[in-house]
Motif scaffolding. Structure first.
Motif, PDB file in Angstrom:
ATOM      1  N   TRP A   1       0.836  -1.202   0.000  1.00 48.63           N
ATOM      2  CA  TRP A   1       0.000   0.000   0.000  1.00 48.63           C
ATOM      3  C   TRP A   1       0.870   1.252   0.000  1.00 48.63           C
ATOM      4  CZ3 TRP A   1      -5.316  -0.202  -0.508  1.00 48.63           C
ATOM      5  CH2 TRP A   1      -5.931   1.059  -0.601  1.00 48.63           C
ATOM      6  N   ALA A   2       1.980   1.203   0.706  1.00 47.33           N
ATOM      7  CA  ALA A   2       2.895   2.351   0.694  1.00 47.33           C
ATOM      8  C   ALA A   2       3.351   2.643  -0.734  1.00 47.33           C
ATOM      9  CB  ALA A   2       4.091   2.069   1.594  1.00 47.33           C
ATOM     10  N   GLU A   3       3.685   1.596  -1.474  1.00 51.93           N
ATOM     11  CA  GLU A   3       4.097   1.774  -2.864  1.00 51.93           C
ATOM     12  C   GLU A   3       2.944   2.240  -3.737  1.00 51.93           C
ATOM     13  OE1 GLU A   3       6.188  -0.810  -6.480  1.00 51.93           O
ATOM     14  OE2 GLU A   3       5.909  -1.690  -4.489  1.00 51.93           O
ATOM     15  N   PHE A   4       1.735   1.779  -3.434  1.00 48.04           N
ATOM     16  CA  PHE A   4       0.536   2.197  -4.150  1.00 48.04           C
ATOM     17  C   PHE A   4       0.360   3.709  -4.055  1.00 48.04           C
ATOM     18  CE2 PHE A   4      -4.363   2.097  -3.929  1.00 48.04           C
ATOM     19  CZ  PHE A   4      -4.512   2.167  -5.307  1.00 48.04           C
ATOM     20  N   GLY A   5       0.640   4.275  -2.909  1.00 46.98           N
ATOM     21  CA  GLY A   5       0.700   5.723  -2.756  1.00 46.98           C
ATOM     22  C   GLY A   5      -0.605   6.429  -2.464  1.00 46.98           C
ATOM     23  N   ARG A   6      -1.727   5.705  -2.440  1.00 46.13           N
ATOM     24  CA  ARG A   6      -3.008   6.353  -2.198  1.00 46.13           C
ATOM     25  C   ARG A   6      -3.199   6.614  -0.701  1.00 46.13           C
ATOM     26  NH1 ARG A   6      -2.571   5.529  -7.179  1.00 46.13           N
ATOM     27  NH2 ARG A   6      -4.358   5.282  -8.599  1.00 46.13           N
ATOM     28  N   PRO A   7      -4.016   7.628  -0.355  1.00 45.82           N
ATOM     29  CA  PRO A   7      -4.261   7.910   1.058  1.00 45.82           C
ATOM     30  C   PRO A   7      -4.835   6.699   1.792  1.00 45.82           C
ATOM     31  CG  PRO A   7      -5.094   9.687  -0.322  1.00 45.82           C
ATOM     32  CD  PRO A   7      -4.701   8.586  -1.245  1.00 45.82           C
ATOM     33  N   LEU A   8      -4.470   6.589   3.065  1.00 43.17           N
ATOM     34  CA  LEU A   8      -4.944   5.504   3.910  1.00 43.17           C
ATOM     35  C   LEU A   8      -5.212   6.088   5.295  1.00 43.17           C
ATOM     36  CD1 LEU A   8      -5.371   2.370   3.981  1.00 43.17           C
ATOM     37  CD2 LEU A   8      -3.065   2.240   4.937  1.00 43.17           C
TER      38      LEU A   8
ATOM     39  N   ARG B   1       5.017   2.055   8.453  1.00 44.18           N
ATOM     40  CA  ARG B   1       5.573   1.562   7.195  1.00 44.18           C
ATOM     41  C   ARG B   1       4.938   2.238   5.983  1.00 44.18           C
ATOM     42  NH1 ARG B   1       8.114  -3.430   8.434  1.00 44.18           N
ATOM     43  NH2 ARG B   1       8.366  -3.815   6.197  1.00 44.18           N
ATOM     44  N   VAL B   2       3.784   2.882   6.208  1.00 43.18           N
ATOM     45  CA  VAL B   2       3.037   3.514   5.113  1.00 43.18           C
ATOM     46  C   VAL B   2       3.118   5.023   5.308  1.00 43.18           C
ATOM     47  CG1 VAL B   2       0.831   3.607   3.896  1.00 43.18           C
ATOM     48  CG2 VAL B   2       1.480   1.519   5.131  1.00 43.18           C
ATOM     49  N   PRO B   3       3.994   5.707   4.578  1.00 40.96           N
ATOM     50  CA  PRO B   3       4.213   7.140   4.836  1.00 40.96           C
ATOM     51  C   PRO B   3       2.952   7.980   4.728  1.00 40.96           C
ATOM     52  CG  PRO B   3       5.923   6.265   3.389  1.00 40.96           C
ATOM     53  CD  PRO B   3       4.894   5.193   3.530  1.00 40.96           C
ATOM     54  N   GLN B   4       2.033   7.585   3.849  1.00 43.08           N
ATOM     55  CA  GLN B   4       0.824   8.392   3.638  1.00 43.08           C
ATOM     56  C   GLN B   4      -0.316   7.970   4.555  1.00 43.08           C
ATOM     57  OE1 GLN B   4       1.922   5.981   1.697  1.00 43.08           O
ATOM     58  NE2 GLN B   4       0.356   5.045   0.418  1.00 43.08           N
ATOM     59  N   ALA B   5      -0.071   7.065   5.487  1.00 37.68           N
ATOM     60  CA  ALA B   5      -1.129   6.605   6.381  1.00 37.68           C
ATOM     61  C   ALA B   5      -1.344   7.593   7.520  1.00 37.68           C
ATOM     62  CB  ALA B   5      -0.788   5.231   6.949  1.00 37.68           C
ATOM     63  N   GLU B   6      -2.606   7.761   7.886  1.00 37.41           N
ATOM     64  CA  GLU B   6      -2.993   8.569   9.039  1.00 37.41           C
ATOM     65  C   GLU B   6      -3.739   7.667  10.004  1.00 37.41           C
ATOM     66  OE1 GLU B   6      -5.692  12.540  10.091  1.00 37.41           O
ATOM     67  OE2 GLU B   6      -5.683  11.704   8.054  1.00 37.41           O
ATOM     68  N   VAL B   7      -3.238   7.566  11.219  1.00 32.00           N
ATOM     69  CA  VAL B   7      -3.865   6.739  12.239  1.00 32.00           C
ATOM     70  C   VAL B   7      -4.558   7.653  13.241  1.00 32.00           C
ATOM     71  CG1 VAL B   7      -3.512   5.058  14.083  1.00 32.00           C
ATOM     72  CG2 VAL B   7      -2.187   4.892  11.959  1.00 32.00           C
ATOM     73  N   ILE B   8      -5.857   7.435  13.432  1.00 32.51           N
ATOM     74  CA  ILE B   8      -6.661   8.247  14.341  1.00 32.51           C
ATOM     75  C   ILE B   8      -7.175   7.361  15.466  1.00 32.51           C
ATOM     76  CG2 ILE B   8      -8.728   9.681  14.555  1.00 32.51           C
ATOM     77  CD1 ILE B   8      -8.425  10.297  11.559  1.00 32.51           C
ATOM     78  N   GLY B   9      -6.725   7.615  16.675  1.00 34.41           N
ATOM     79  CA  GLY B   9      -7.258   6.909  17.825  1.00 34.41           C
ATOM     80  C   GLY B   9      -8.593   7.506  18.221  1.00 34.41           C
ATOM     81  N   VAL B  10      -9.584   6.659  18.456  1.00 35.95           N
ATOM     82  CA  VAL B  10     -10.934   7.128  18.782  1.00 35.95           C
ATOM     83  C   VAL B  10     -11.221   6.812  20.245  1.00 35.95           C
ATOM     84  CG1 VAL B  10     -13.377   7.007  18.200  1.00 35.95           C
ATOM     85  CG2 VAL B  10     -11.649   6.802  16.394  1.00 35.95           C
TER      86      VAL B  10
END
Length: 248
Positions: free
Chosen positions: A161-168, A190-199
């Motif tokens: 997914w990191a190589e895919f490059g789309r937002p996550l 590992r995924v530079p474009q990933a955003e992790v939101i704790g709820v």
């Protein structure tokens, strides 16, 4: 009029069938805005069917009940192979996330063939595994993950997914049964474009209207920010129905 758990807002809703490359017919539903073309499309991948997940799992049912009207979105839900709901039973048998690659592909092909715009994939629990493993398709603009366990999805899938490059975007409940926010941030690093939101306060199943609203708002914020934040009530002249919605 306040939007409640059982509220159903007006939309064009039609039963659909998906046809997989390995010869199965899957059942589903497409909900679209009643009086205008959709501005974007959500392809919903449901939780684990062997533990009660299906196309009507409550967050997804509520998305279909509300988001065509409130956010101008098309919502495509379906039962993966061997899964049943009120809509019917999809052919085939559960395959632990492997054969389901054809189910994901069939949903994306349906969206493409029917000219549904700006496709985002939304995965929940098992559906996040299918997203990470099988949804890096050129048609997909990005993905939102609800309660990702990162059980079947491996570091190799995250790297892909990191190589895919789309937002996550990963929405991780504070009290999740499988993966909690701090560990999720470490894994998704590992995924530079990933955003992790704790709820805060949320659990794996997103039970409770406040948590459903958080999930739907975070989806809309990425997919159609012009419609964010979602209203909590609607005009009295909009025809509103209410039906039972199971929190599962």
């Amino acid at each position: 009029m306040e939007i409640r758990a059982a509220t159903v807002l007006p939309a064009r809703r039609e039963p659909i069938e998906l046809h997989t490359a390995d010869g199965l017919t899957l059942v589903g539903e497409l909900a679209q805005p009643l009086d205008r073309p959709p501005v974007a499309t959500l392809v919903m991948l449901h939780p684990l069917p062997t533990h009660g997940g299906f196309m009507d799992s409550h967050v997804y049912k509520k998305a279909a009940n509300r988001l065509p009207t409130l956010a101008g979105l098309a919502v495509l839900r379906f039962n993966t192979r061997g899964t049943s709901s009120d809509r019917g039973t999809s052919e085939g048998t559960f395959d632990g996330g492997e054969g389901e690659r054809y189910d994901v592909a069939a949903a994306l092909e349906y969206a493409e063939y029917h000219d549904l715009p700006r496709v985002w994939v939304v995965g929940w629990s098992f559906g996040t595994e299918l997203t990470l493993k099988w949804a890096h398709d050129p048609l997909v603009e990005g993905a939102v993950l609800l309660s990702p366990p990162l059980h079947r999805a491996t570091d190799a899938d995250l790297d892909a997914w990191a190589e895919f490059g789309r937002p996550l975007v990963a929405l991780v409940p504070e009290f999740d049964d499988y993966l909690r926010p701090d560990e999720a941030r470490a894994r998704f690093a590992r995924v530079p474009q990933a955003e992790v939101i704790g709820v805060e306060g949320a659990k794996h199943l997103w039970v409770g209207e406040p948590y459903v609203r958080i999930a739907l708002n975070e989806i809309v914020k990425r997919v159609n920010p012009a419609a964010w934040p979602l209203p909590t009530d609607v005009l009295a002249d909009i025809s509103v129905a209410e039906v039972p919605v199971k929190d599962s």
